[in-house]
Motif scaffolding. Structure first.
Motif, PDB file in Angstrom:
ATOM      1  N   VAL A 163      -2.293  -4.220 -10.056  1.00  0.00           N
ATOM      2  CA  VAL A 163      -2.293  -2.837  -9.605  1.00  0.00           C
ATOM      3  C   VAL A 163      -3.481  -2.321  -9.580  1.00  0.00           C
ATOM      4  O   VAL A 163      -4.378  -2.298 -10.483  1.00  0.00           O
ATOM      5  N   GLY A 164      -4.242  -1.901  -8.552  1.00  0.00           N
ATOM      6  CA  GLY A 164      -5.314  -1.539  -8.126  1.00  0.00           C
ATOM      7  C   GLY A 164      -5.430  -0.311  -7.148  1.00  0.00           C
ATOM      8  O   GLY A 164      -4.460   0.299  -6.747  1.00  0.00           O
ATOM      9  N   SER A 165      -6.480   0.317  -7.067  1.00  0.00           N
ATOM     10  CA  SER A 165      -6.909   1.449  -6.118  1.00  0.00           C
ATOM     11  C   SER A 165      -7.502   0.775  -4.909  1.00  0.00           C
ATOM     12  O   SER A 165      -8.307   0.371  -4.785  1.00  0.00           O
ATOM     13  N   SER A 166      -6.656   1.393  -3.730  1.00  0.00           N
ATOM     14  CA  SER A 166      -7.115   0.942  -2.426  1.00  0.00           C
ATOM     15  C   SER A 166      -8.502   1.608  -1.961  1.00  0.00           C
ATOM     16  O   SER A 166      -9.217   1.293  -1.135  1.00  0.00           O
ATOM     17  N   LYS A 167      -8.873   2.721  -2.612  1.00  0.00           N
ATOM     18  CA  LYS A 167      -9.922   3.546  -2.309  1.00  0.00           C
ATOM     19  C   LYS A 167     -11.041   3.080  -3.187  1.00  0.00           C
ATOM     20  O   LYS A 167     -12.396   3.022  -2.934  1.00  0.00           O
ATOM     21  N   ALA A 168     -10.783   2.388  -4.318  1.00  0.00           N
ATOM     22  CA  ALA A 168     -11.826   1.544  -4.828  1.00  0.00           C
ATOM     23  C   ALA A 168     -11.705   0.169  -5.393  1.00  0.00           C
ATOM     24  O   ALA A 168     -11.443   0.146  -6.822  1.00  0.00           O
ATOM     25  N   PRO A 169     -11.370  -0.581  -4.667  1.00  0.00           N
ATOM     26  CA  PRO A 169     -10.988  -1.958  -5.147  1.00  0.00           C
ATOM     27  C   PRO A 169     -11.959  -2.601  -6.103  1.00  0.00           C
ATOM     28  O   PRO A 169     -11.514  -3.377  -6.941  1.00  0.00           O
ATOM     29  N   ASP A 188      -0.218   9.017 -17.588  1.00  0.00           N
ATOM     30  CA  ASP A 188      -0.426   9.564 -16.422  1.00  0.00           C
ATOM     31  C   ASP A 188      -1.980  10.216 -16.351  1.00  0.00           C
ATOM     32  O   ASP A 188      -2.066  11.045 -17.016  1.00  0.00           O
ATOM     33  N   PRO A 189      -2.954   9.700 -15.617  1.00  0.00           N
ATOM     34  CA  PRO A 189      -4.343  10.222 -15.906  1.00  0.00           C
ATOM     35  C   PRO A 189      -4.267  11.676 -15.063  1.00  0.00           C
ATOM     36  O   PRO A 189      -5.054  12.420 -15.455  1.00  0.00           O
ATOM     37  N   ARG A 190      -3.386  12.072 -14.486  1.00  0.00           N
ATOM     38  CA  ARG A 190      -3.217  13.559 -14.017  1.00  0.00           C
ATOM     39  C   ARG A 190      -2.879  14.422 -15.178  1.00  0.00           C
ATOM     40  O   ARG A 190      -3.097  15.472 -15.105  1.00  0.00           O
ATOM     41  N   ILE A 191      -2.068  13.883 -16.331  1.00  0.00           N
ATOM     42  CA  ILE A 191      -1.817  14.777 -17.413  1.00  0.00           C
ATOM     43  C   ILE A 191      -3.051  14.767 -18.412  1.00  0.00           C
ATOM     44  O   ILE A 191      -3.190  15.583 -19.015  1.00  0.00           O
ATOM     45  N   VAL A 192      -3.527  13.263 -18.547  1.00  0.00           N
ATOM     46  CA  VAL A 192      -4.368  13.138 -19.818  1.00  0.00           C
ATOM     47  C   VAL A 192      -5.662  12.631 -19.340  1.00  0.00           C
ATOM     48  O   VAL A 192      -5.607  11.530 -18.714  1.00  0.00           O
ATOM     49  N   GLU A 218       0.413  -7.684  -5.005  1.00  0.00           N
ATOM     50  CA  GLU A 218      -0.561  -6.551  -5.307  1.00  0.00           C
ATOM     51  C   GLU A 218      -0.023  -5.175  -4.699  1.00  0.00           C
ATOM     52  O   GLU A 218       0.499  -5.064  -3.947  1.00  0.00           O
ATOM     53  N   ILE A 219      -0.124  -4.229  -5.755  1.00  0.00           N
ATOM     54  CA  ILE A 219       0.416  -3.010  -5.400  1.00  0.00           C
ATOM     55  C   ILE A 219      -0.855  -2.069  -5.483  1.00  0.00           C
ATOM     56  O   ILE A 219      -1.610  -1.766  -6.409  1.00  0.00           O
ATOM     57  N   TRP A 220      -1.281  -1.699  -4.256  1.00  0.00           N
ATOM     58  CA  TRP A 220      -2.365  -0.821  -4.118  1.00  0.00           C
ATOM     59  C   TRP A 220      -2.164   0.486  -3.912  1.00  0.00           C
ATOM     60  O   TRP A 220      -1.357   0.939  -3.347  1.00  0.00           O
ATOM     61  N   THR A 221      -2.703   1.568  -4.733  1.00  0.00           N
ATOM     62  CA  THR A 221      -2.312   2.628  -4.949  1.00  0.00           C
ATOM     63  C   THR A 221      -3.421   3.593  -5.019  1.00  0.00           C
ATOM     64  O   THR A 221      -4.501   3.330  -4.372  1.00  0.00           O
ATOM     65  N   ASP A 222      -3.449   4.927  -5.714  1.00  0.00           N
ATOM     66  CA  ASP A 222      -4.533   5.862  -5.737  1.00  0.00           C
ATOM     67  C   ASP A 222      -5.140   5.719  -7.208  1.00  0.00           C
ATOM     68  O   ASP A 222      -5.994   6.665  -7.412  1.00  0.00           O
ATOM     69  N   VAL A 223      -4.765   5.009  -8.013  1.00  0.00           N
ATOM     70  CA  VAL A 223      -5.564   4.854  -9.277  1.00  0.00           C
ATOM     71  C   VAL A 223      -5.967   3.390  -9.470  1.00  0.00           C
ATOM     72  O   VAL A 223      -5.102   2.400  -9.229  1.00  0.00           O
ATOM     73  N   PHE A 241       0.680  -1.193  -0.042  1.00  0.00           N
ATOM     74  CA  PHE A 241       0.068  -0.016  -0.076  1.00  0.00           C
ATOM     75  C   PHE A 241       0.852   1.187  -0.133  1.00  0.00           C
ATOM     76  O   PHE A 241       1.831   1.501   0.887  1.00  0.00           O
ATOM     77  N   GLY A 242       0.696   2.062  -0.791  1.00  0.00           N
ATOM     78  CA  GLY A 242       1.455   3.441  -1.132  1.00  0.00           C
ATOM     79  C   GLY A 242       1.133   4.460  -0.209  1.00  0.00           C
ATOM     80  O   GLY A 242       0.006   4.536   0.503  1.00  0.00           O
ATOM     81  N   GLY A 243       1.627   5.609  -0.263  1.00  0.00           N
ATOM     82  CA  GLY A 243       1.496   6.480   0.916  1.00  0.00           C
ATOM     83  C   GLY A 243      -0.004   7.225   0.817  1.00  0.00           C
ATOM     84  O   GLY A 243      -0.480   7.386   1.936  1.00  0.00           O
ATOM     85  N   THR A 244      -0.703   7.390  -0.340  1.00  0.00           N
ATOM     86  CA  THR A 244      -1.934   8.022  -0.365  1.00  0.00           C
ATOM     87  C   THR A 244      -2.808   7.027   0.427  1.00  0.00           C
ATOM     88  O   THR A 244      -4.006   7.101   1.117  1.00  0.00           O
ATOM     89  N   SER A 245      -2.572   5.485   0.170  1.00  0.00           N
ATOM     90  CA  SER A 245      -3.506   4.251   0.677  1.00  0.00           C
ATOM     91  C   SER A 245      -3.381   4.469   2.222  1.00  0.00           C
ATOM     92  O   SER A 245      -4.050   3.730   2.773  1.00  0.00           O
ATOM     93  N   VAL A 246      -2.411   4.866   2.640  1.00  0.00           N
ATOM     94  CA  VAL A 246      -2.323   5.104   4.344  1.00  0.00           C
ATOM     95  C   VAL A 246      -2.051   6.387   4.816  1.00  0.00           C
ATOM     96  O   VAL A 246      -1.553   6.821   5.759  1.00  0.00           O
ATOM     97  N   ALA A 247      -2.734   7.411   4.211  1.00  0.00           N
ATOM     98  CA  ALA A 247      -2.651   8.878   4.501  1.00  0.00           C
ATOM     99  C   ALA A 247      -3.239   9.169   5.842  1.00  0.00           C
ATOM    100  O   ALA A 247      -2.926  10.006   6.241  1.00  0.00           O
TER     101      ALA A 247
END
Ligand code: ADP
Ligand code: ASP
Ligand code: MG
Length: 449
Positions: A277-283, A231-235, A219-224, A9-15
């Motif tokens: 790879v998935g989103s921990s906010k929206a598994p 990168d969905p932040r760019i496009v 499993e890599i759980w992140t914010d996307v 779980f990455g930083g935003t997943s454990v914010a």
């Protein structure tokens, strides 16, 4: 392979408490998850790096430490039994205070690692306690007991044989009894000094642990919800990719797609471990599977962007029809442990980019003494503020006409160091940083929308 799953779980997943509770639900839903690797709470590593780079003003240092305390105490306040972890967090914050003061006197890479590791050391106490309060038999484990690395502080190299035997001896038996929560990003050298694997290194830690545990999944759980075409932040129209091969995803990671640390897939490929790879906010939204074999191999798969590139151009008339010039250049670079990333050459010049930077951040630099040594051979020009754009795909070099499609939409931009044809999987070039996002947007529109 063991029926063990490793979840990272990455930083935003454990914010915060809510995000950590989401992680706990994901862990509970998969009974094969025996090892959980986490990052520091979102923003914490940046604050620690700031302190490690030396904050002179004591008031300014105190303000940053207060911010760190607030992030962690806000989570502690939501616990049923806050007293179980508050003393541990306070002890680590004390370490931060002392190390930040030392860094204000003298910055060092060793001290930086000691300080920056505190983020992961704190977040793991909190997630472990949240899991316990939910009835999970969770234990916290200090990754430095097993993540043996060399002493290249800031970008330490894991030592695989030692890691394997330490994991077999200390971590694997624990995972058979409990759900183990450990830190990504951090390790220790042979003397027991704390090291870090470079920014974003938790992904790599998780993959190394999965390999050493012979896990059947990572499993890599992140914010996307997965890997996107860029990168969905760019496009905003970037599209999720449901399945991607190890080689394509490795190219993406290597060429800067922040979603995965560049080395993450190396251990997974060595052991054929499928990565999700998935989103921990929206598994429930699903994500991306990275595997050896996939059904589709599109010509164009994704675009990646890596900023903070430093380009060095070496020119010498002696290079013309001479042999040995490049060998001399690389001998100097190798002697000073300067790692080179991309190279293009012409008759009288060679351009190269310097490899990524370490935990302390910033642009990779050509040290002055190395520059002076190179200047005995040739002229040296150093340029900053460049970004590397990479187009990742399949069998591109075998497909006539595709370069025209790519470069055709970029005729208004100045492209430098075009590397094309060396790999079947990518084409890449440098652009000035202020146009990098427009270049990605234009290319995405032409090739993916
Ligand atoms: P974590 O803290 O979970 O490790 P990161 O911030 O390191 O998360 O990585 C996730 C981010 O990677 C996303 O928020 C997104 O902005 C960025 N990213 C870059 N390229 C891609 C891509 N191709 N697909 C999805 N996300 C990407
Ligand atoms: N916390 C570290 C960082 O921010 C490592 C990671 O998150 O992967 O770089
Ligand atoms: Mg990351």
């Amino acid at each position: 392979m063991n029926a063990f799953n490793v979840a990272k779980f990455g930083g935003t997943s454990v914010a915060n408490f809510q995000a950590m509770s989401g992680c706990a639900a994901i862990i509970e839903n998969n009974p094969t998850t025996k090892l959980v690797v986490i990052s520091a709470c979102s923003g914490v590593t940046n604050l620690l790096v700031e302190l490690a780079n030396g904050v002179q003003e004591s008031q300014q240092r105190a303000m940053i430490i207060q911010q760190l305390a607030d992030i962690h105490y806000t989570i502690i306040e939501s616990l049923t039994a806050p007293q179980t972890v508050s003393a541990e967090i306070e002890t680590i914050l004390d370490t931060v205070r002392r190390a930040a003061e030392a860094a204000a006197f003298e910055v060092s890479k060793k001290l930086t690692d000691h300080l920056v590791a505190c983020g992961e050391l704190m977040s793991t106490y909190l997630l472990t306690q949240i899991l316990r309060e939910r009835g999970v038999d969770a234990v916290r484990f200090d990754a430095r007991q097993v993540m043996r690395t060399d002493d290249h502080y800031g970008r330490a190299e894991p030592q695989l044989a030692a890691l394997q035997s330490l994991v077999t001896e200390k971590l694997y038996p624990l995972c058979q009894q409990h759900v183990v929560i450990t830190q990504g990003f951090i390790g220790a050298d042979q003397e027991g000094n704390t090291t870090t694997l470079g920014r974003g290194g938790s992904d790599y830690s998780a993959a190394l642990f999965a390999e050493a545990m012979q896990a059947c999944g990572l499993e890599i759980w992140t914010d996307v919800p997965g890997i996107y075409t860029t990168d969905p932040r760019i496009v905003t129209k970037a599209a999720p990719i449901s399945e991607i091969s190890f080689s394509e995803a490795s190219e993406m990671a290597n060429f800067g797609a922040k979603i995965l640390h560049p080395s993450t897939l190396v251990p997974a490929i060595r052991h054929g471990i499928p990565v999700f790879v998935g989103s921990s906010k929206a598994p429930q939204e699903g994500g991306t599977w990275i595997r050896q074999q996939v059904d589709s191999t599109p010509l164009f798969r994704a675009l990646a962007l890596r900023c903070n590139q430093t380009m060095v151009t070496l020119r010498s008339a002696n290079m013309f029809h001479a042999y040995g010039f490049l060998a001399k250049v690389f001998e100097i670079l190798a002697k000073h442990k300067i790692s080179v990333d991309l190279i293009t050459t012409s008759e009288i010049s060679v351009s190269l980019t310097l490899d990524k930077t370490d935990t302390s951040g910033g642009n990779p630099e050509l040290p002055q003494h190395v520059r002076q040594e190179l200047e005995t051979l040739c002229t040296v020009e150093v340029e900053h503020d460049l970004c590397l754009v990479a187009l990742i795909g399949n069998k591109m070099k075998d497909r006539p006409g595709y370069a025209k499609q790519v470069f055709g939409v970029l005729d208004e931009f100045n492209l430098r160091m075009i590397c094309y044809g060396a790999s079947a999987h990518n084409l890449c070039f440098l652009v000035n940083s202020h146009v990098s996002k427009s270049v990605i947007q234009k290319l995405h529109q032409e090739l993916f929308e």
